[in-house]
Design an enzyme around this catalytic site. Structure first.
Site, PDB file in Angstrom:
ATOM      1  N   HIS A 174     -27.147  -0.243  45.901  1.00  0.00           N
ATOM      2  CA  HIS A 174     -26.769  -1.550  45.356  1.00  0.00           C
ATOM      3  C   HIS A 174     -27.821  -2.126  44.403  1.00  0.00           C
ATOM      4  O   HIS A 174     -27.532  -3.091  43.689  1.00  0.00           O
ATOM      5  CB  HIS A 174     -26.529  -2.563  46.472  1.00  0.00           C
ATOM      6  CG  HIS A 174     -25.336  -2.268  47.325  1.00  0.00           C
ATOM      7  ND1 HIS A 174     -24.094  -2.005  46.795  1.00  0.00           N
ATOM      8  CD2 HIS A 174     -25.198  -2.188  48.677  1.00  0.00           C
ATOM      9  CE1 HIS A 174     -23.240  -1.769  47.781  1.00  0.00           C
ATOM     10  NE2 HIS A 174     -23.880  -1.869  48.927  1.00  0.00           N
ATOM     11  N   ASP A 192     -20.522   6.336  50.642  1.00  0.00           N
ATOM     12  CA  ASP A 192     -20.711   5.089  51.386  1.00  0.00           C
ATOM     13  C   ASP A 192     -19.460   4.228  51.244  1.00  0.00           C
ATOM     14  O   ASP A 192     -18.791   4.257  50.206  1.00  0.00           O
ATOM     15  CB  ASP A 192     -21.921   4.348  50.820  1.00  0.00           C
ATOM     16  CG  ASP A 192     -22.378   3.177  51.670  1.00  0.00           C
ATOM     17  OD1 ASP A 192     -23.385   3.296  52.364  1.00  0.00           O
ATOM     18  OD2 ASP A 192     -21.689   2.123  51.624  1.00  0.00           O
ATOM     19  N   HIS A 198     -19.195   1.146  50.785  1.00  0.00           N
ATOM     20  CA  HIS A 198     -19.375   0.133  49.747  1.00  0.00           C
ATOM     21  C   HIS A 198     -19.635   0.808  48.401  1.00  0.00           C
ATOM     22  O   HIS A 198     -20.343   1.811  48.330  1.00  0.00           O
ATOM     23  CB  HIS A 198     -20.554  -0.783  50.085  1.00  0.00           C
ATOM     24  CG  HIS A 198     -20.425  -1.473  51.403  1.00  0.00           C
ATOM     25  ND1 HIS A 198     -20.972  -0.958  52.558  1.00  0.00           N
ATOM     26  CD2 HIS A 198     -19.812  -2.622  51.747  1.00  0.00           C
ATOM     27  CE1 HIS A 198     -20.693  -1.777  53.565  1.00  0.00           C
ATOM     28  NE2 HIS A 198     -19.991  -2.776  53.098  1.00  0.00           N
ATOM     29  N   ASP A 231     -21.028   4.416  56.782  1.00  0.00           N
ATOM     30  CA  ASP A 231     -20.341   3.215  57.238  1.00  0.00           C
ATOM     31  C   ASP A 231     -18.839   3.238  56.974  1.00  0.00           C
ATOM     32  O   ASP A 231     -18.142   2.274  57.279  1.00  0.00           O
ATOM     33  CB  ASP A 231     -20.969   1.955  56.623  1.00  0.00           C
ATOM     34  CG  ASP A 231     -21.340   2.103  55.169  1.00  0.00           C
ATOM     35  OD1 ASP A 231     -20.979   3.127  54.558  1.00  0.00           O
ATOM     36  OD2 ASP A 231     -21.989   1.203  54.631  1.00  0.00           O
TER      37      ASP A 231
END
Length: 335
Positions: free
Chosen positions: A122, A159, A161, A246
């Site tokens: 991120h 991931d 996200h 995740d």
């Protein structure tokens, strides 16, 4: 596998209620304790100059000062402590080690996996966000590009996200292909199918935002029908997997339904894709916030390289996944 690991990454303290804690690395180490062919390497930390290759210099200085002053909340989600500066440099250094080990020939049971924290995908060029301070995979890729070790790198992010930072850093670069499968509508809100790159990077970004409930068959369908042909055309020298766990069906902060076996299947697919391009392959840890599911996922990646055959997925993808994949193929000109 051989794992990059450093005790320095435990010194990034986020507080009792934060999901990104040092216990994540401890859980992985416990899970791997009795596995075969596990090796650990404490690689050198990245330098500020290394991370400035992908991050703005003023941000790097600001983060160093912030940590020297004791840290605190950088933003609502992203917490730093005095130890975060060294941990972040170490995490980036471990990712760089994994990429270089792979490109120098480490494969099979020697395939490198960087177990660093804080995670990185991120982090954008000018700021930390989403638990991330330096973009570890980006630092690793850029370091090999800058010394002319490779010409093209592919980063695939599983991931849950979207890795907005990695995409943003390389969005106009033809030297890095970024691909992501992620949950639609959650943090950070980016990663639409229409985001395919600009300028020299046009066609070098692939995003598959899948709705809540997507599982093994959906991820595999995108990999087989979109990522595989896209990377076949791109022909990378190195594939880096931004490996967050995740998307697991029991992770506490997502609604995707990937099983532990699903990570074995994806690992097997990525290994085949890299082999088809004669590309090196390395893994870099990102998210994953259920300690058991995180450690099981990393162990499953290891066991796949240690010779365990994944159990085939018997289900088919959801209709929405097929539609998204068809749209991706159209956007990227895949016949």
């Amino acid at each position: 596998m051989q794992f990059g690991y450093s005790e320095a990454c435990l010194e990034h303290e986020t507080g009792e209620r934060h999901p990104e804690t040092a216990d994540r690395l401890r859980a992985i180490r416990r899970s791997l304790k009795h596995k075969h062919h596990v090796e650990y390497t404490d690689a050198p930390a990245a330098t500020p100059e290394d991370v400035r290759a992908v991050h703005d210099g003023s941000y790097v200085l600001e983060l160093e000062d912030f940590c020297e002053d004791g840290g605190g909340n950088w933003d609502r989600d992203t917490v730093a402590s005095e130890g975060t500066w060294e941990a972040a440099l170490q995490s980036a250094g471990l990712a760089r080690w994994a990429a270089r080990e792979a490109i120098e020939g480490a494969s099979g049971r020697e395939t490198p996996f960087s177990l660093g924290r804080p995670p990185g995908h991120h982090a954008v060029a000018r700021k930390a966000m989403g638990f991330c301070f330096f973009n570890n995979a980006a630092v690793a890729a850029q370091s090999l590009l800058d010394d002319d070790t490779v010409e093209r790198v592919a980063i695939f992010d599983w991931d849950v996200h979207h890795g907005n930072g990695t995409q943003d850093i390389f969005y106009d670069s033809g030297s890095v292909f970024y691909g992501s499968i992620h949950e639609e509508g959650i943090y950070p809100g980016s990663g639409e199918v229409e985001e395919t790159g600009t300028g020299d990077g046009e066609g070098s970004t692939l995003n598959a935002p899948l709705p809540a409930g997507a599982g093994d068959a959906d991820y595999l369908h995108v990999i087989d029908d979109a990522l595989d042909p896209a990377l076949g055309a791109y022909d990378p020298d190195l594939v880096i997997v931004s490996a967050g766990f995740d998307a697991h069906e029991h992770d506490p902060i997502s609604r995707h339904r990937v099983t532990t076996e699903g990570y074995a299947l994806m690992t097997d697919r990525l290994r085949d894709i890299a082999d088809a391009s004669d590309a090196a392959l390395a893994f870099v840890l990102e998210g994953g916030y259920g300690l058991d599911t995180l450690s099981d996922g990393v162990s499953m990646v290891h066991e796949t390289f240690d010779g365990r055959d994944p159990i085939p997925c018997e289900n088919g993808p959801d209709e929405s996944t097929v539609e998204i994949t068809d749209e991706l193929r159209s956007k990227l000109g895949i016949e």
